[in-house]
Design a protein around this motif. Structure first.
Motif, PDB file in Angstrom:
ATOM      1  N   ARG A 234       0.847  -1.187   0.000  1.00  0.00           N
ATOM      2  CA  ARG A 234       0.000   0.000   0.000  1.00  0.00           C
ATOM      3  C   ARG A 234       0.881   1.235   0.000  1.00  0.00           C
ATOM      4  N   PHE A 235       0.509   2.210  -0.816  1.00  0.00           N
ATOM      5  CA  PHE A 235       1.246   3.468  -0.903  1.00  0.00           C
ATOM      6  C   PHE A 235       0.304   4.620  -0.607  1.00  0.00           C
ATOM      7  N   ASN A 236       0.671   5.437   0.350  1.00  0.00           N
ATOM      8  CA  ASN A 236      -0.112   6.620   0.701  1.00  0.00           C
ATOM      9  C   ASN A 236      -1.565   6.296   1.052  1.00  0.00           C
ATOM     10  N   GLY A 237      -1.785   5.115   1.623  1.00  0.00           N
ATOM     11  CA  GLY A 237      -3.097   4.767   2.138  1.00  0.00           C
ATOM     12  C   GLY A 237      -4.071   4.203   1.135  1.00  0.00           C
ATOM     13  N   ASP A 238      -4.334   4.920   0.046  1.00  0.00           N
ATOM     14  CA  ASP A 238      -5.398   4.528  -0.873  1.00  0.00           C
ATOM     15  C   ASP A 238      -4.901   3.999  -2.210  1.00  0.00           C
ATOM     16  N   THR A 239      -3.601   3.732  -2.317  1.00  0.00           N
ATOM     17  CA  THR A 239      -3.004   3.327  -3.595  1.00  0.00           C
ATOM     18  C   THR A 239      -2.209   2.042  -3.414  1.00  0.00           C
ATOM     19  N   THR A 240      -2.279   1.178  -4.428  1.00  0.00           N
ATOM     20  CA  THR A 240      -1.447  -0.029  -4.440  1.00  0.00           C
ATOM     21  C   THR A 240      -0.235   0.212  -5.314  1.00  0.00           C
ATOM     22  N   GLN A 241       0.919  -0.142  -4.790  1.00  0.00           N
ATOM     23  CA  GLN A 241       2.174  -0.040  -5.542  1.00  0.00           C
ATOM     24  C   GLN A 241       2.728  -1.437  -5.764  1.00  0.00           C
ATOM     25  N   ILE A 242       3.037  -1.734  -7.010  1.00  0.00           N
ATOM     26  CA  ILE A 242       3.636  -3.024  -7.332  1.00  0.00           C
ATOM     27  C   ILE A 242       4.955  -2.790  -8.052  1.00  0.00           C
ATOM     28  N   ILE A 243       5.976  -3.545  -7.665  1.00  0.00           N
ATOM     29  CA  ILE A 243       7.273  -3.514  -8.345  1.00  0.00           C
ATOM     30  C   ILE A 243       7.475  -4.871  -8.996  1.00  0.00           C
ATOM     31  N   VAL A 244       7.766  -4.850 -10.279  1.00  0.00           N
ATOM     32  CA  VAL A 244       7.851  -6.089 -11.050  1.00  0.00           C
ATOM     33  C   VAL A 244       9.169  -6.140 -11.808  1.00  0.00           C
ATOM     34  N   GLN A 245       9.501  -7.339 -12.259  1.00  0.00           N
ATOM     35  CA  GLN A 245      10.707  -7.534 -13.071  1.00  0.00           C
ATOM     36  C   GLN A 245      10.382  -8.454 -14.235  1.00  0.00           C
ATOM     37  N   LYS A 246      10.883  -8.081 -15.384  1.00  0.00           N
ATOM     38  CA  LYS A 246      10.708  -8.920 -16.568  1.00  0.00           C
ATOM     39  C   LYS A 246      11.304 -10.291 -16.289  1.00  0.00           C
ATOM     40  N   ARG A 247      10.484 -11.317 -16.444  1.00  0.00           N
ATOM     41  CA  ARG A 247      10.915 -12.662 -16.089  1.00  0.00           C
ATOM     42  C   ARG A 247      12.065 -13.122 -16.980  1.00  0.00           C
ATOM     43  N   LYS A 248      13.060 -13.673 -16.332  1.00  0.00           N
ATOM     44  CA  LYS A 248      14.224 -14.169 -17.067  1.00  0.00           C
ATOM     45  C   LYS A 248      13.822 -15.359 -17.930  1.00  0.00           C
ATOM     46  N   LYS A 249      14.268 -15.342 -19.172  1.00  0.00           N
ATOM     47  CA  LYS A 249      13.950 -16.444 -20.070  1.00  0.00           C
ATOM     48  C   LYS A 249      14.712 -17.698 -19.660  1.00  0.00           C
ATOM     49  N   ILE A 250      14.068 -18.827 -19.831  1.00  0.00           N
ATOM     50  CA  ILE A 250      14.703 -20.092 -19.488  1.00  0.00           C
ATOM     51  C   ILE A 250      15.878 -20.355 -20.434  1.00  0.00           C
ATOM     52  N   ALA A 251      17.016 -20.658 -19.851  1.00  0.00           N
ATOM     53  CA  ALA A 251      18.194 -21.015 -20.649  1.00  0.00           C
ATOM     54  C   ALA A 251      18.228 -22.531 -20.807  1.00  0.00           C
TER      55      ALA A 251
END
Length: 373
Positions: A234-251
């Motif tokens: 939760r960010f600033n009470g009324d907001t959802t914050q998500i941090i994501v990463q581009k999934r690494k491709k399978i080698a």
């Protein structure tokens, strides 16, 4: 009507709002009041992915990011604190930052306090011009699944309270994915639907926000479109914050090389042993069926041995070799048995030796090796 995320038909209506404004931007002037009509809105939750959404078309300006003309000191401090945390945690020194839906560059220009290279994209021509007047590098366009930015790829993307306006969220997220470097990261905010529930604040609903994301639904969206979730909060009470990463491709390992090695070793072994006339394979499992169908053999296999009565006298798919019970080797002992049941190689070897001592050679295929048993 199908869900805008997973396309499953919507059945679960959870709320109805009557006499609602049809839009909250570009409000009518006195000469247009007779054209302003209220609308009814039905709110659904998808039974599949859980996304909460209105069963209506988006507003006509959903691609544009329209924000307050000025930023309050409080919002500036909040946004800069977000940037600082992201910058420090993920070592963004010198990285290319891309804001998706940057409006007039209000938030984008705050990155100037950091040692990064900043870019943005905005659909509204007027807002793009505003951004460029501020010395910002902003492209005019809209991110969908086919979009490729001429300044990309980018190391980091950010997007603030824009995703909830989108009638094709997967298209936008997959488009973002396609414009990122390998393992690029992103920060996204949306209104928190958990907050709506906690505060029972029905007045937060508006037609401009066509979708409302719980943390679970937001996680689903990014995971289904090539990202892994690093954090959600939760960010600033009324907001959802998500941090994501581009999934690494399978080698992948060298599967072709493994296949060629197995072929070469088996063919060489058979060629170099002139006393081998009768060859059998032990095992009619999926491993054996795949090996028999795909290996380029320079020798014939007389039959397959398997202990399952259900498979007896059947033939292997593609390679068409008859399957027989183990006792066949008491009367017809082959010179060579190739075990194609990797997990049971030792056990099968003991069984062979208990049935007959006439088998000269036993090989086993296990992992990427040929074992001499």
């Amino acid at each position: 009507m199908p869900c805008i995320l997973c396309k499953r038909n919507l059945h679960n209506k959870i709320f109805h709002l009557s006499n609602m404004p049809s839009l909250v931007q570009n409000m009518p002037r006195s000469e247009n009041l007779d054209k302003d009509k209220p609308i009814d809105l039905d709110l659904y939750q998808c039974d599949g992915c859980g996304l909460v959404q209105f069963s209506c078309a988006p507003v006509y300006y959903y691609k544009d990011v329209i924000r307050a003309v000025g930023l309050s000191d409080t919002m500036k401090k909040l946004r800069i604190s977000q940037y600082q945390e992201l910058y420090d945690r993920y070592n963004l020194l010198g990285k290319k930052i891309w804001e998706v839906g940057c409006g007039g560059g209000e938030f984008l220009q705050l990155w100037k306090e950091f040692d990064v290279d900043i870019y943005g994209i905005e659909n509204n021509d007027n807002l793009v011009r505003e951004s460029c007047k501020k010395g910002l590098k902003v492209s005019c366009g809209f991110v969908d699944a086919d979009y490729r930015d001429p300044d990309g790829p980018f190391d980091v993307f950010v997007s603030f309270n824009y995703l909830e306006h989108q009638p094709d969220p997967s298209g936008m997220v997959s488009g973002i994915y396609n414009n990122l470097t390998d393992e690029g990261i992103g920060l996204v905010t949306v209104p928190s639907f958990e907050y709506f529930i906690e505060k029972a604040s029905y007045y937060e609903f508006m037609r401009d926000h066509i979708a409302y994301y719980t943390e679970e639904a937001l996680t689903n969206l990014f995971q289904l479109n090539g990202f892994r979730v690093l954090s959600i909060s939760r960010f600033n009470g009324d907001t959802t914050q998500i941090i994501v990463q581009k999934r690494k491709k399978i080698a992948l390992p060298d599967f072709d090389g493994q296949k060629m090695n197995i072929e070469r070793e088996l063919n060489t072994f058979v060629k170099s042993h002139k006393d081998i006339r009768n060859i059998a394979v032990w095992g009619a499992s999926h491993q054996a069926l795949t090996l028999l169908a795909t290996l380029k053999r320079e020798f014939d296999i007389n039959y397959i041995i398997d202990s399952s009565p259900k498979k007896t006298d059947c033939y292997s798919p593609v390679s068409h070799i008859q399957i027989k019970l183990p006792d066949i080797i008491t009367s017809d002992a082959p010179e060579l048995i190739i075990i194609m049941a990797p997990a049971f190689s030792n056990e099968i070897t003991k069984q062979i030796r208990s049935l007959t001592n006439k088998v000269k050679y036993i090989l086993a295929i296990k992992d990427d090796k040929i074992l001499y048993m």
